[in-house]
Design an enzyme around this catalytic site. Structure first.
Site, PDB file in Angstrom:
ATOM      1  CG  ASP A   8     -25.645   3.508 -28.987  1.00 27.33           C
ATOM      2  OD1 ASP A   8     -26.255   2.466 -28.655  1.00 27.33           O
ATOM      3  OD2 ASP A   8     -24.429   3.663 -28.775  1.00 27.33           O
ATOM      4  CB  CYS A  66     -25.248   3.012 -25.386  1.00 31.36           C
ATOM      5  SG  CYS A  66     -24.381   3.100 -23.816  1.00 31.36           S
ATOM      6  CB  THR A  68     -21.412  -0.607 -21.957  1.00 33.38           C
ATOM      7  OG1 THR A  68     -21.252   0.796 -22.267  1.00 33.38           O
ATOM      8  CG2 THR A  68     -20.480  -1.428 -22.842  1.00 33.38           C
ATOM      9  CG  HIS A  99     -30.907   4.437  -0.654  1.00 32.46           C
ATOM     10  ND1 HIS A  99     -29.936   3.657  -0.061  1.00 32.46           N
ATOM     11  CD2 HIS A  99     -32.059   4.154   0.014  1.00 32.46           C
ATOM     12  CE1 HIS A  99     -30.471   2.940   0.920  1.00 32.46           C
ATOM     13  NE2 HIS A  99     -31.767   3.211   0.987  1.00 32.46           N
ATOM     14  CG  HIS A 134     -31.674   8.126   1.319  1.00 35.58           C
ATOM     15  ND1 HIS A 134     -30.462   7.479   1.413  1.00 35.58           N
ATOM     16  CD2 HIS A 134     -32.586   7.329   1.934  1.00 35.58           C
ATOM     17  CE1 HIS A 134     -30.634   6.330   2.045  1.00 35.58           C
ATOM     18  NE2 HIS A 134     -31.909   6.213   2.373  1.00 35.58           N
TER      19      HIS A 134
HETATM   20  C1  RB5 Z   1     -21.076   2.031 -29.558  1.00 39.21           C
HETATM   21  O1  RB5 Z   1     -20.231   1.260 -30.289  1.00 39.21           O
HETATM   22  C2  RB5 Z   1     -20.752   1.992 -28.087  1.00 39.21           C
HETATM   23  O2  RB5 Z   1     -19.581   2.671 -27.863  1.00 39.21           O
HETATM   24  C3  RB5 Z   1     -21.893   2.578 -27.316  1.00 39.21           C
HETATM   25  O3  RB5 Z   1     -23.045   1.861 -27.582  1.00 39.21           O
HETATM   26  C4  RB5 Z   1     -21.762   2.619 -25.833  1.00 39.21           C
HETATM   27  O4  RB5 Z   1     -21.647   1.343 -25.284  1.00 39.21           O
HETATM   28  C5  RB5 Z   1     -20.800   3.544 -25.243  1.00 39.21           C
HETATM   29  O5  RB5 Z   1     -20.604   3.601 -24.040  1.00 39.21           O
END
Ligand code: RB5
Length: 161
Positions: A8, A66, A68, A99, A134
């Site tokens: 994203d 994304c 995170t 694993h 596993h």
């Molecule tokens: C986008 O702002 C953010 O929410 C997305 O990139 C992501 O980290 C969601 O988990």
């Protein structure tokens, strides 16, 4: 190996930094499923594209980025047959291949930086699934998945405390 990558807006910058490494160093055939900029988009659609490509056998593995990595991993693990691993350290990068036989790696574009991302990808692609014991855990995951997708209750067997 064919690999799908998607991101994203929060993952776009990291993707641009690792593309060359994936193609030139790891020699992967990389299919880019977007998004192609930092305009705000909805990450679940991009995760879905990659997971469906894996399900259809169009690619072998997927990379999702994304901000995170968390949102992508939540979505990816809702697709049957997808074992998505959110990776933020070298040890996990290698062990999730060995694993869990993970077929998707999720990275946090605003958390780890390109140096770490490259290290994690090198280890994730470089390791091999160990099989053996596993496979038992993967089989249990498949049983849970089957029941949940069928809308049936998963019956937990007697397990040690
Ligand atoms: C986008 O702002 C953010 O929410 C997305 O990139 C992501 O980290 C969601 O988990």
């Amino acid at each position: 190996m064919k690999v799908a990558i998607a991101n994203d807006h929060g993952g776009y910058e990291l993707k641009t930094k690792i593309m060359g490494f994936l193609k030139d160093d790891l020699k992967l055939d990389v299919l880019d499923y977007g998004c192609g900029g930092t305009q705000i988009v909805r990450y679940p659609y991009y995760a879905a594209r990659v997971c469906q490509a894996i399900q259809k056998g169009e690619v072998d593995k997927g990379i999702l980025i994304c901000s995170t990595g968390i949102g992508m991993s939540i979505v990816a693990n809702k697709f049957k047959g997808i074992r998505a691993a959110l990776v933020d350290n070298s040890y996990s990068a290698e062990m999730t291949t060995r694993h869990n036989d993970s077929n998707v790696i999720c990275l946090g574009g605003r958390c780890i930086g390109d140096f770490n991302a490259i290290d994690f990808l090198k280890r994730w692609f470089g390791a091999s699934f160990e099989g053996g014991r596993h496979c038992i855990s993967l089989g249990i995951i498949e049983d849970i998945e089957e029941k949940n997708f069928a809308g049936e209750d998963y019956t937990l067997p007697e397990v040690e405390k």
